[in-house]
Design an enzyme around this catalytic site. Structure first.
Site, PDB file in Angstrom:
ATOM      1  N   ARG A 102       0.817  -1.210   0.000  1.00 40.15           N
ATOM      2  CA  ARG A 102       0.000   0.000   0.000  1.00 40.15           C
ATOM      3  C   ARG A 102       0.850   1.259   0.000  1.00 40.15           C
ATOM      4  O   ARG A 102       0.567   2.219  -0.728  1.00 40.15           O
ATOM      5  CB  ARG A 102      -0.945  -0.020   1.206  1.00 40.15           C
ATOM      6  CG  ARG A 102      -1.900   1.142   1.296  1.00 40.15           C
ATOM      7  CD  ARG A 102      -2.563   1.505  -0.030  1.00 40.15           C
ATOM      8  NE  ARG A 102      -3.174   0.376  -0.718  1.00 40.15           N
ATOM      9  CZ  ARG A 102      -3.458   0.348  -2.003  1.00 40.15           C
ATOM     10  NH1 ARG A 102      -3.170   1.389  -2.775  1.00 40.15           N
ATOM     11  NH2 ARG A 102      -4.014  -0.711  -2.550  1.00 40.15           N
ATOM     12  N   LYS A 137       1.262  24.915  -4.184  1.00 37.69           N
ATOM     13  CA  LYS A 137       0.021  24.280  -3.733  1.00 37.69           C
ATOM     14  C   LYS A 137       0.229  22.765  -3.654  1.00 37.69           C
ATOM     15  O   LYS A 137      -0.273  21.993  -4.469  1.00 37.69           O
ATOM     16  CB  LYS A 137      -1.127  24.642  -4.675  1.00 37.69           C
ATOM     17  CG  LYS A 137      -1.478  26.123  -4.626  1.00 37.69           C
ATOM     18  CD  LYS A 137      -2.579  26.473  -5.598  1.00 37.69           C
ATOM     19  CE  LYS A 137      -2.906  27.965  -5.541  1.00 37.69           C
ATOM     20  NZ  LYS A 137      -3.943  28.354  -6.520  1.00 37.69           N
ATOM     21  N   LYS A 169       2.134  39.947  -3.516  1.00 37.53           N
ATOM     22  CA  LYS A 169       0.758  39.776  -3.980  1.00 37.53           C
ATOM     23  C   LYS A 169      -0.125  40.875  -3.397  1.00 37.53           C
ATOM     24  O   LYS A 169       0.365  41.778  -2.707  1.00 37.53           O
ATOM     25  CB  LYS A 169       0.261  38.375  -3.600  1.00 37.53           C
ATOM     26  CG  LYS A 169       1.190  37.266  -4.116  1.00 37.53           C
ATOM     27  CD  LYS A 169       0.644  35.894  -3.897  1.00 37.53           C
ATOM     28  CE  LYS A 169      -0.375  35.543  -4.952  1.00 37.53           C
ATOM     29  NZ  LYS A 169      -0.802  34.130  -4.875  1.00 37.53           N
ATOM     30  N   GLU A 197       2.904  40.180  -8.447  1.00 33.83           N
ATOM     31  CA  GLU A 197       1.612  39.861  -9.043  1.00 33.83           C
ATOM     32  C   GLU A 197       0.901  41.154  -9.425  1.00 33.83           C
ATOM     33  O   GLU A 197       0.739  42.050  -8.599  1.00 33.83           O
ATOM     34  CB  GLU A 197       0.760  39.083  -8.045  1.00 33.83           C
ATOM     35  CG  GLU A 197      -0.631  38.745  -8.543  1.00 33.83           C
ATOM     36  CD  GLU A 197      -1.487  38.117  -7.464  1.00 33.83           C
ATOM     37  OE1 GLU A 197      -1.471  36.878  -7.359  1.00 33.83           O
ATOM     38  OE2 GLU A 197      -2.145  38.880  -6.718  1.00 33.83           O
ATOM     39  N   ASP A 218      -1.959  38.086 -13.334  1.00 29.21           N
ATOM     40  CA  ASP A 218      -2.961  37.275 -12.656  1.00 29.21           C
ATOM     41  C   ASP A 218      -4.351  37.434 -13.258  1.00 29.21           C
ATOM     42  O   ASP A 218      -4.879  38.551 -13.370  1.00 29.21           O
ATOM     43  CB  ASP A 218      -2.996  37.659 -11.171  1.00 29.21           C
ATOM     44  CG  ASP A 218      -3.874  36.734 -10.357  1.00 29.21           C
ATOM     45  OD1 ASP A 218      -3.756  35.511 -10.524  1.00 29.21           O
ATOM     46  OD2 ASP A 218      -4.677  37.242  -9.560  1.00 29.21           O
TER      47      ASP A 218
END
Length: 281
Positions: A102, A137, A169, A197, A218
């Site tokens: 597994r 991410k 950002k 950004e 963006d």
């Protein structure tokens, strides 16, 4: 077997993963049902078209529980394999194989799923000059492996860590007051790579004037992207990001941007359908 990645301890990963699975009592099912001297032969094969990633890690799981296991790896990570293709053959102690199965399969299925999705995006943008980037991410604790898998699918890694480059950002800009001031603060801190950004074309010149070294464009549609690329004029690399899908990436990549980043490569790639079948010897 030689498999090494920067900042990744394969032995520690295998040991901690197996410890999580084994608990305090070990594989009580295999111990109760399978004789200690039983031998298995196993075949790992894919049930769909894939780009492979993670086979050396699977091998490490089997060897951790049976150092004498015989393993024949038939393809290399990064290879494209058609449905039905055999990836690995094994021969060794049945208990060890069942116990490691597994952990080995989960790892290969997850990483191969990422590599396969990355390859689909790379194929979709083939013929354009843009380069596919991944993002941060990733599942906590698995970033090094997941970003390895995107490379096996033909993508290029974006930032691995927060200290690889500054990325300014909207929230940073909100605190600093405006985009130019945010960039100037990063320059004053001595940061060499400053990614900024921008979600409006009128933010481009202030960002560049203050010292941005890379612009992340963006959530811009293709016509706006083309205009932004023209305005930048090659002064810094440009990156399209936000809302990029498999059916839209080619048009986005054809706008002239240097990069296209896609978070879903690691955020939501489905596991590959790979099986491992055993027979008693």
């Amino acid at each position: 077997m030689t498999f090494a990645l920067p900042d990744f301890d394969l032995a520690a990963f295998v040991a901690s993963t197996l410890a999580e699975d084994l608990g305090q009592g070990g594989d009580i099912t295999a111990a109760a049902v399978i004789p200690a001297d039983a031998m298995f032969e196993g075949v790992m094969a894919t049930r769909e078209d894939i780009s492979v990633a993670g086979l050396p890690i699977a091998e490490a799981f089997f060897r951790a529980l049976d150092p004498d296991v015989a393993i024949e790896t038939l393809v290399a990570d990064g290879a494209r394999v058609a449905k039905g293709g055999v990836l690995m053959r094994l021969r060794g102690r049945a208990r060890a194989m069942l116990t490691a199965e597994r952990s080995a399969l989960n790892t290969v299925q997850h990483l191969t799923g990422i590599a396969t999705l990355a390859r689909a995006y790379v194929d979709a943008m083939a013929g354009t000059p843009a380069i596919l980037l991944d993002t941060r991410k990733t599942i906590p604790g698995l970033r090094v492996l997941e970003k390895y898998a995107t490379r096996m699918g033909g993508a290029t890694n974006h930032r691995m860590r927060l200290d690889d480059a500054a990325m300014i950002k909207d929230n940073h800009v909100a605190v600093a007051g405006d985009i130019g001031e945010a960039v100037r603060r990063a320059v004053a801190a001595g940061i060499a790579r400053i990614i900024v950004e921008v979600d409006r074309v009128d933010q481009i010149e202030p960002a560049l004037a203050a010292g941005a070294t890379h612009l992340l464009l963006d959530n811009m549609d293709p016509p706006t992207l083309r205009g932004a690329v023209t305005l930048v004029g090659g002064r810094v690399p440009t990156e399209a990001s936000g809302g990029v899908r498999l059916d839209t990436i080619r048009e986005i990549a054809a706008t002239g941007v240097t990069f296209v980043s896609v978070g879903r490569l690691t955020q939501s790639a489905p596991a590959a359908d790979i099986g491992l079948d055993f027979r008693t010897l």
